[in-house]
Design a protein around this motif. Structure first.
Motif, PDB file in Angstrom:
ATOM      1  N   GLY A   8       0.769  -1.241   0.000  1.00 14.62           N
ATOM      2  CA  GLY A   8       0.000   0.000   0.000  1.00 14.62           C
ATOM      3  C   GLY A   8       0.793   1.280   0.000  1.00 14.62           C
ATOM      4  O   GLY A   8       0.247   2.343   0.326  1.00 14.62           O
TER       5      GLY A   8
ATOM      6  N   ASN B  45      -0.677   4.426  -1.332  1.00 13.64           N
ATOM      7  CA  ASN B  45      -1.742   5.124  -0.600  1.00 13.64           C
ATOM      8  C   ASN B  45      -1.272   6.458  -0.021  1.00 13.64           C
ATOM      9  O   ASN B  45      -2.090   7.264   0.419  1.00 13.64           O
ATOM     10  CB  ASN B  45      -2.273   4.251   0.532  1.00 13.64           C
ATOM     11  CG  ASN B  45      -3.156   3.120   0.035  1.00 13.64           C
ATOM     12  OD1 ASN B  45      -3.864   3.268  -0.962  1.00 13.64           O
ATOM     13  ND2 ASN B  45      -3.117   1.987   0.713  1.00 13.64           N
TER      14      ASN B  45
ATOM     15  N   VAL C   9      -2.637   9.066   7.149  1.00 14.43           N
ATOM     16  CA  VAL C   9      -2.420   7.741   6.576  1.00 14.43           C
ATOM     17  C   VAL C   9      -2.080   6.783   7.713  1.00 14.43           C
ATOM     18  O   VAL C   9      -1.012   6.893   8.321  1.00 14.43           O
ATOM     19  CB  VAL C   9      -1.274   7.747   5.544  1.00 14.43           C
ATOM     20  CG1 VAL C   9      -1.002   6.329   5.044  1.00 14.43           C
ATOM     21  CG2 VAL C   9      -1.619   8.660   4.374  1.00 14.43           C
TER      22      VAL C   9
ATOM     23  N   LYS D 238      -5.376   3.307   3.508  1.00 17.97           N
ATOM     24  CA  LYS D 238      -6.008   4.387   2.745  1.00 17.97           C
ATOM     25  C   LYS D 238      -6.038   5.668   3.584  1.00 17.97           C
ATOM     26  O   LYS D 238      -6.290   5.628   4.792  1.00 17.97           O
ATOM     27  CB  LYS D 238      -7.441   3.994   2.372  1.00 17.97           C
ATOM     28  CG  LYS D 238      -7.556   2.780   1.466  1.00 17.97           C
ATOM     29  CD  LYS D 238      -7.169   3.117   0.044  1.00 17.97           C
ATOM     30  CE  LYS D 238      -7.438   1.934  -0.890  1.00 17.97           C
ATOM     31  NZ  LYS D 238      -6.992   2.224  -2.272  1.00 17.97           N
TER      32      LYS D 238
END
Length: 200
Positions: A24, A27, A139, A159
């Motif tokens: 991720g 993100n 985050v 996310k």
């Protein structure tokens, strides 16, 4: 230049020393004010979060460290933000807000320090306060596993939480902190399905 060089060297050390999976990293917003908020159980955590982030990260350092000319200049060039702990939490929060307003990405451990219990402690409200004042996105970052070559560490960037949108909905600092806490708890307990791109 210095930040990139140090990041490169530290990343090589981590790759050689530990088994690491990263999920991720995309993100993280590419620009604008951002708070990375992570659980924290090891001294290895801050560099880990930094070296796999897709942009430069700022962090806190005791103001006393900046009194040493060479070392102080070094950590300042590595984006360290001096915090005078003797002035209390309000001074630290103001320093944080001013830094993030400049468009920086700042790492915060909202549990308030290292936590060796294996379970997320109730979060302090500082991250929510800074995000509301600086209009930063939050985050959530989950660090799972152990720093070794067997089990290894999985670093998960979640996310972004749009704090501005939550404020417009009428959410207060306590409620935003609860949203962040629940997000981190879910990230820590949810198994991560890895693919080849996640293996470092």
């Amino acid at each position: 230049m210095l930040y990139s060089t140090v990041k490169f060297i530290v990343k090589i050390f981590y790759k050689l020393r530990f088994k690491i999976n990263v999920v991720g990293e995309n993100n993280i917003p590419k620009d604008g004010p951002v708070l990375l908020t992570s659980n924290h159980s090891s001294l290895y955590d801050p560099p880990l979060v930094a070296i796999f982030s897709n942009r430069e990260m700022s962090f806190f350092a005791k103001s006393e460290l900046f009194k040493y000319p060479v070392f102080g200049q070094l950590i300042r060039r590595l984006n360290a933000i001096p915090v005078n702990r003797g002035k209390g939490d309000r001074a630290a929060l103001k320093t944080s807000v001013d830094a993030v307003k400049d468009g920086r990405m700042l790492l915060i451990f909202p549990e308030g320090g290292r936590n060796l219990t294996g379970k997320l402690k109730p979060l302090q409200e500082g991250a929510s306060f800074i995000a509301m004042k600086s209009r930063a996105k939050i985050v959530p970052v989950a660090i799972k596993g152990s720093y070794n070559r067997k089990e290894g560490i999985t670093l998960v960037y979640g996310k972004p939480i749009d704090v501005d949108a939550l404020v417009e909905e009428g959410k207060k600092r306590k409620e935003i902190t609860e949203i962040l806490e629940n997000r981190l708890k879910n990230m820590l307990k949810t198994p991560v399905i890895l693919d080849k791109r996640d293996k470092i």
